[in-house]
Design a protein around this motif. Structure first.
Motif, PDB file in Angstrom:
ATOM      1  N   ASN A   1     -29.004 -23.223  32.159  1.00 33.89           N
ATOM      2  CA  ASN A   1     -30.541 -24.100  30.838  1.00 33.89           C
ATOM      3  C   ASN A   1     -31.052 -24.743  31.771  1.00 33.89           C
ATOM      4  N   PRO A   2     -32.951 -25.084  31.805  1.00 33.58           N
ATOM      5  CA  PRO A   2     -33.088 -25.636  32.379  1.00 33.58           C
ATOM      6  C   PRO A   2     -33.458 -27.468  32.095  1.00 33.58           C
ATOM      7  N   MET A   3     -33.575 -28.243  33.481  1.00 41.20           N
ATOM      8  CA  MET A   3     -33.555 -29.520  32.827  1.00 41.20           C
ATOM      9  C   MET A   3     -34.973 -30.195  32.746  1.00 41.20           C
ATOM     10  N   PRO A   4     -35.367 -30.507  31.097  1.00 38.61           N
ATOM     11  CA  PRO A   4     -36.300 -30.565  30.084  1.00 38.61           C
ATOM     12  C   PRO A   4     -37.091 -32.460  31.452  1.00 38.61           C
TER      13      PRO A   4
ATOM     14  N   GLY B   1     -33.179 -35.468  31.450  1.00 38.57           N
ATOM     15  CA  GLY B   1     -31.504 -35.058  30.915  1.00 38.57           C
ATOM     16  C   GLY B   1     -31.078 -33.911  29.694  1.00 38.57           C
ATOM     17  N   TYR B   2     -30.639 -33.667  29.972  1.00 32.74           N
ATOM     18  CA  TYR B   2     -29.846 -32.930  28.834  1.00 32.74           C
ATOM     19  C   TYR B   2     -29.592 -33.209  27.622  1.00 32.74           C
ATOM     20  N   ASP B   3     -29.125 -32.462  25.781  1.00 35.98           N
ATOM     21  CA  ASP B   3     -28.683 -33.613  24.845  1.00 35.98           C
ATOM     22  C   ASP B   3     -27.378 -32.470  24.773  1.00 35.98           C
TER      23      ASP B   3
ATOM     24  N   GLY C   1     -25.195 -37.250  39.113  1.00 35.44           N
ATOM     25  CA  GLY C   1     -25.625 -36.442  38.457  1.00 35.44           C
ATOM     26  C   GLY C   1     -27.220 -36.456  39.067  1.00 35.44           C
ATOM     27  N   ARG C   2     -27.757 -37.759  39.734  1.00 30.12           N
ATOM     28  CA  ARG C   2     -28.872 -37.399  39.947  1.00 30.12           C
ATOM     29  C   ARG C   2     -29.276 -37.163  40.723  1.00 30.12           C
ATOM     30  N   VAL C   3     -28.238 -37.962  42.270  1.00 25.70           N
ATOM     31  CA  VAL C   3     -29.176 -37.997  43.478  1.00 25.70           C
ATOM     32  C   VAL C   3     -28.219 -36.551  44.826  1.00 25.70           C
TER      33      VAL C   3
ATOM     34  N   PHE D   1     -24.781 -35.973  32.054  1.00 27.60           N
ATOM     35  CA  PHE D   1     -24.875 -36.184  30.514  1.00 27.60           C
ATOM     36  C   PHE D   1     -23.728 -36.902  30.409  1.00 27.60           C
ATOM     37  N   VAL D   2     -23.114 -36.627  31.259  1.00 28.79           N
ATOM     38  CA  VAL D   2     -21.423 -37.271  30.699  1.00 28.79           C
ATOM     39  C   VAL D   2     -21.881 -38.485  30.672  1.00 28.79           C
ATOM     40  N   ALA D   3     -21.893 -38.766  32.316  1.00 26.60           N
ATOM     41  CA  ALA D   3     -21.924 -40.003  32.800  1.00 26.60           C
ATOM     42  C   ALA D   3     -23.338 -41.105  31.730  1.00 26.60           C
TER      43      ALA D   3
END
Lengths: 463, 280
Positions: free
Chosen positions: A7-10, A27-29, A88-90, A118-120
Motif C-alpha cells: 500500500n502506498p504511503m499518502p 501515515g496509513y489509516d 517507523g519514520r526514520v 501506524f501502530v505507534a
C-alpha cells in the motif's frame, strides 16, 4: 498469498510540502494498515526479525494489527523497541527488516516501517502506549546516561524497566539529541520525540538538561560524588566536519549541524517571532549525499531558496541517503549534481559567498570502502552560481568528554573504544551509538543502547 | 533555571548579574563561559564568567545590552527572576602559570572577562599591570576590583575624560618601546581592540593571548558557527578556545563573520526585539 504491491504511503504533494514544515508522509489509516498487515505471510522462520537491529517481533505485531488489536500490537513493539514512532519514520527499513522479507523477492516486501509507524501513532493518539506494566521493582542502583539521543533514550528506558534509578544528562536545553536538533520536523515531528521522552519520565527516568558531562560533573565525580553505579555514554557524533578548502569560513557557509540546529532546535524558521536567525540564500549548494544532506537541502528549499543543489563527488548509486529521501528531495525540486566535487568557495569583498568552484569527477577503481573512487577530470572546473553552501560531509565525535576523562580510551578518530557490549576502558563505563561507531543510523544507536543496558545489568548484578 | 540574586547597573546599558548556579560555580575556571537562554523563544548566547564564588554557589555575568537577547535580559530581568537556561562551564580554562609580568588589557566590558584571569595570574605570583580602556569615564567598569588584584592599573579613555587620552594600545606600546619586561599580554574586548593590541605587540614578539566571543549556537562544539582561522587552521572558539594566540588569529575573517546576522538583527530592532507583531 496476496503478494504484489504494498500500500502506498499518502504524502503531501511535493509542490505544497516544499513550502511548509509539516510532515511529508501522512501515515496509513486503519483500513490501509489492516490491509497491509494481511500481506504478511507469517513465515515459520521470520527473516525480517533478523534484519532488525533490536529484533522487534515483527510477524507478531503485524498479526495483532491484522486483528485490529492495537493495544496488543504496541505492547509487542515496545517490548523490543522503546521508540517505535521514531523508528517507523526514520529507520532505513529497506536495508533492514524489509530487505529480508520473502515477499520482496518477487514483488514488494510488507511495509513493516509504515505499519510500525501506524501502530505507534494510533497508540499515542488513543493513550494505549503507557505499557510500563512490565517494570521491575526498584533495585536501588543508580545509572547515569550521558546524552539523550536515540541510544541514551533506549538504554534509559530498558534500564528503568529493569528497576534501575536512571538519570539522563543532556548538554542542550532540550532532550532528544539528533532527533531534536538534527532531523527536521517534516520527517520527524518534535511532538513525537517529546512524547517518547515524556513516556520515559513516566517510567521514572530523570532528565537533567543543560548538563555538560565532563564539565559540570566528570565521569569520576558521577561515580564518587553523585553515587552512580554505572554510566552509559551516548554522546553521538556532534562535531561537524569541513572540507578544509579555500573560502569555507566565508559568510553563508554553514555546517549542516549549524543550519539544521538553528532551524530545528532553535526554530529559526519562525524568526523573528523567535530570536534565532538563519541565513538562507537564493541559490544553495549542499555538499554531501547522506540523509543529513537531504535534510539540509529540503530545509533550505522550505525556507525559500529558489534553487538547491546536492553536490556529491560520486554517483547516485553510492549516495548514502535512503532512496526514499533522495526521491523526496528530487520531487521537491532539489537538483542533484553528481560526480561533482567542490574545489573552493568564492566570496565578495564583504566576505559573503558568491559561488562554488567545482570539478567534475569520474569513477575509477574501487577504494577501501568498496565503492568506486571518484577521480577528478582535469580541466573540468566550473563555477556553480550559489550564495550559500552547507557542508554535510559527516560528523565526528565531540571532544568535550574526552578532554576531562583521560583514561577513557579512544581511537585515532576520537571515537570511544568499546567492546560489543559497550564496555569501555573504564570499569562501569559503557558507551554506544555514534560516539563508538562514528556517524550511523538512529536504529543502530538504539541497538547499541539496548545491548549496553543488558551489559550494565549483568555488570551490576555481578558487582 | 538559574535565579538572579542581584542586578546592578555599572554603566549606561551595562549590567552586572549575580546568578545562583552552584554546579557551575563549583567547577568554573578563569577564562570559561556559559551559554544562556532567557526564555522559550530566546537565542542561545555565550557570556563569559566574570567572577565566581564557589562557597556561595554564584557566578557573575556582565551584560551589555547590544543584541536582541542581551537587551531582553538587561531590560526585563530583575532580582528574583529566573534565567531559563544557564549551561557551563564551557570553553578551555585560561592557560595559567607563573609567567613574570603580565599586561592585562580590558576594553569596554572586556574588563569583566579579564578580571578572573588577572586575579588568577596575581594569585600565582605574576606581576599584573592592568590596562582598562573605555570610550569615556562613565563607561569604565570594575576599576576597584581590578585595582585590588593588579600591581598597577592604567586607564585610557577615547575622550580623555579619565586617565590617558587615547587607546589601550598606547600604554602597551610605550611599555614595549621602553624595553620594559613584559612576558605575556592578555587582551579582551571588542574585536578591533584585540586586533590592534595583537598588531602592537607582534613586532616585539611578546606573547599575546586574546579571548574570542564569537557567534555560537550550542557552545559545545556542535555547530561550528564559532569557527575562526588561527594560523593555517580552522578552530572552534567554543571547544578549542575561547583563548587563542593573538598573533595567529585572522581578525579580518572574524570581523566579517561577526556581521553574519547584521541584517536579521536590524529586522528585530525595527519591531523592538521581543514584540508580538509577527505572531503567526
Amino acid at each position: 498469498m496476496r503478494g504484489g504491491m504494498r500500500n502506498p504511503m499518502p504524502e503531501q504533494p511535493a509542490d505544497v510540502r516544499n513550502k511548509n514544515f509539516k510532515e511529508v508522509a501522512l501515515g496509513y489509516d486503519m483500513k490501509t494498515a489492516v490491509d497491509e498487515a494481511e500481506r504478511c505471510l507469517h513465515c515459520p522462520k521470520p527473516l525480517c526479525v533478523t534484519g532488525c537491529p533490536v529484533n522487534v517481533e515483527i510477524p507478531n505485531f503485524i498479526a495483532a494489527v491484522k486483528e485490529g488489536n492495537m493495544e496488543e500490537a504496541i505492547k509487542i513493539l515496545k517490548r523490543k523497541n522503546s521508540l517505535p514512532a521514531v523508528c517507523g519514520r526514520v529507520c532505513p527499513q529497506e536495508n533492514q527488516c524489509e530487505s529480508k522479507c520473502v515477499l520482496g523477492i518477487k514483488g514488494q516486501s510488507v511495509a513493516i516501517g509504515r505499519l510500525e509507524r501506524f501502530v505507534a501513532d494510533y497508540a499515542r493518539e488513543h493513550g494505549l502506549d503507557n505499557v510500563d506494566n512490565e517494570k521491575a521493582a526498584p533495585n536501588g542502583k543508580k545509572v547515569a546516561i550521558v546524552g539523550s539521543g536515540p541510544s541514551g533514550l533506549t538504554a534509559a528506558g530498558d534500564l528503568a524497566k529493569m528497576g534501575y534509578d536512571v538519570t539522563i544528562f543532556e548538554a542542550l536545553h532540550a532532550p532528544g539529541g539528533v532527533l531534536m536538533y538534527g532531523i527536521p520536523e517534516f520527517r520527524l515531528p518534535k511532538e513525537i520525540v517529546q512524547h517518547e521522552i515524556d513516556s520515559l519520565k513516566k517510567l521514572g527516568v530523570k532528565v537533567m538538561v543543560d548538563a555538560v558531562i565532563g564539565r559540570v560533573f566528570t565521569i569520576q565525580e558521577l561515580f564518587e560524588e553523585e553515587g552512580f553505579d554505572a554510566i552509559y555514554v551516548g554522546t553521538g557524533a556532534g562535531l561537524p566536519h569541513f572540507m578544509n578548502i579555500e573560502g569555507e569560513n566565508l559568510n553563508g557557509v554553514y555546517s549542516a549541524n549549524e543550519f539544521l540546529t538553528r532551524v530545528n532546535l532553535m526554530r529559526a524558521y519562525q524568526f523573528p517571532k523567535v530570536a534565532t536567525p538563519v541565513y538562507v540564500g537564493k541559490k544553495v549548494a549542499v555538499v554531501g549525499a547522506g540523509n543529513v544532506a537531504m535534510d539540509a537541502a529540503r530545509t533550505a528549499k522550505r525556507l525559500g531558496a529558489e534553487q538547491v543543489y546536492i553536490v556529491y563527488r560520486r554517483s547516485e548509486e553510492e549516495m548514502p541517503a535512503r532512496k526514499e529521501e533522495i526521491g523526496h528531495a528530487r520531487e521537491e525540486g532539489i537538483e542533484l549534481r553528481l560526480l561533482n566535487n567542490p574545489v573552493r568557495i568564492l566570496g565578495n569583498e564583504k566576505g559573503w559567498v558568491t559561488g562554488m568552484e567545482c570539478i567534475k569527477m569520474e569513477l575509477g577503481e574501487p577504494d577501501a570502502s568498496g565503492r568506486r573512487s571518484p577521480v577528478a577530470i582535469k580541466g573540468s572546473e566550473y563555477v556553480l552560481d550559489v550564495d550559500m553552501v552547507v557542508m554535510a560531509i559527516g560528523q565526528g565525535p565531540n571532544p568535550l568528554l574526552k578532554q576531562t576523562t583521560h583514561d577513557l580510551e579512544t581511537n585515532k578518530r576520537g571515537n570511544i573504544v568499546a567492546d560489543e557490549n559497550g564496555a569501555t576502558s573504564i570499569p562501569g563505563v559503557f558507551a554506544g551509538g555514534d560516539i563508538v561507531t562514528g556517524a550511523a543510523t538512529v536504529i543502530s544507536a538504539m541497538g547499541a543502547g539496548k545491548k549496553a543496558a543488558h551489559a550494565i545489568d549483568e555488570y551490576l548484578k555481578n558487582k | 533555571m538559574a535565579k538572579i540574586l542581584s542586578k546592578s547597573c555599572l554603566a549606561p546599558a551595562v549590567y552586572e548579574f549575580l546568578v545562583d548556579t552552584p554546579l557551575i560555580a563549583h567547577k568554573c575556571q578563569p577564562g570559561q563561559f556559559v551559554m544562556i537562554r532567557t526564555e522559550e523563544n530566546s537565542e542561545r548566547i555565550p557570556l563569559t564568567i566574570a567572577d565566581f564564588d564557589r562557597e556561595k554557589g554564584t557566578i557573575t555575568l556582565i551584560v551589555q545590552a547590544v543584541g536582541n537577547t542581551t537587551k531582553h535580559l538587561c531590560e526585563t530581568f530583575e532580582e528574583g527572576d529566573d534565567i531559563l537556561d544557564v549551561v557551563g562551564p564551557l570553553g578551555r580554562p585560561s592557560e595559567m602559570g607563573k609567567f613574570g609580568t603580565v599586561v592585562c588589557v580590558g576594553g569596554g566590558i572586556g574588563v569583566a572577562p579579564v578580571y578572573p584571569i588577572a586575579r588568577a595570574y596575581h594569585e600565582l605570583g605574576n606581576k599584573v599591570i592592568s590596562v582598562i580602556g573605555a570610550r569615556n569615564k562613565d563607561l569604565i567598569i570594575w576599576r576597584d576590583k581590578m585595582e585590588a588584584i593588579s600591581d598597577e592599573v592604567i586607564i585610557t579613555t577615547d575622550d580623555g575624560s579619565e586617565g590617558h587620552k587615547g587607546f589601550v594600545t598606547d600604554p602597551v606600546r610605550e611599555m614595549l618601546e621602553k624595553g620594559e619586561q613584559v612576558d605575556l599580554v592578555l587582551a579582551i574586548g571588542p574585536v578591533i581592540m584585540m586586533k590592534n593590541v595583537a598588531a602592537t605587540t607582534k613586532p616585539f614578539g611578546t606573547k599575546t593571548t586574546v579571548s574570542l566571543n564569537t557567534i555560537m549556537v550550542d557552545g559545545t562544539g556542535m555547530c561550528g558557527g564559532c569557527r575562526v582561522t588561527v594560523g593555517d587552521e580552522t578552530k572552534f572558539a567554543c571547544v578549542d578556545g575561547p583563548e587563542f594566540d593573538g598573533h595567529k588569529v585572522d581578525f579580518a575573517n572574524l570581523m566579517q563573520r561577526q556581521l553574519m546576522y547584521k541584517d536579521q538583527e536590524s529586522l528585530e530592532y525595527s519591531c523592538g526585539g521581543h514584540c508580538k507583531c509577527v505572531e503567526e
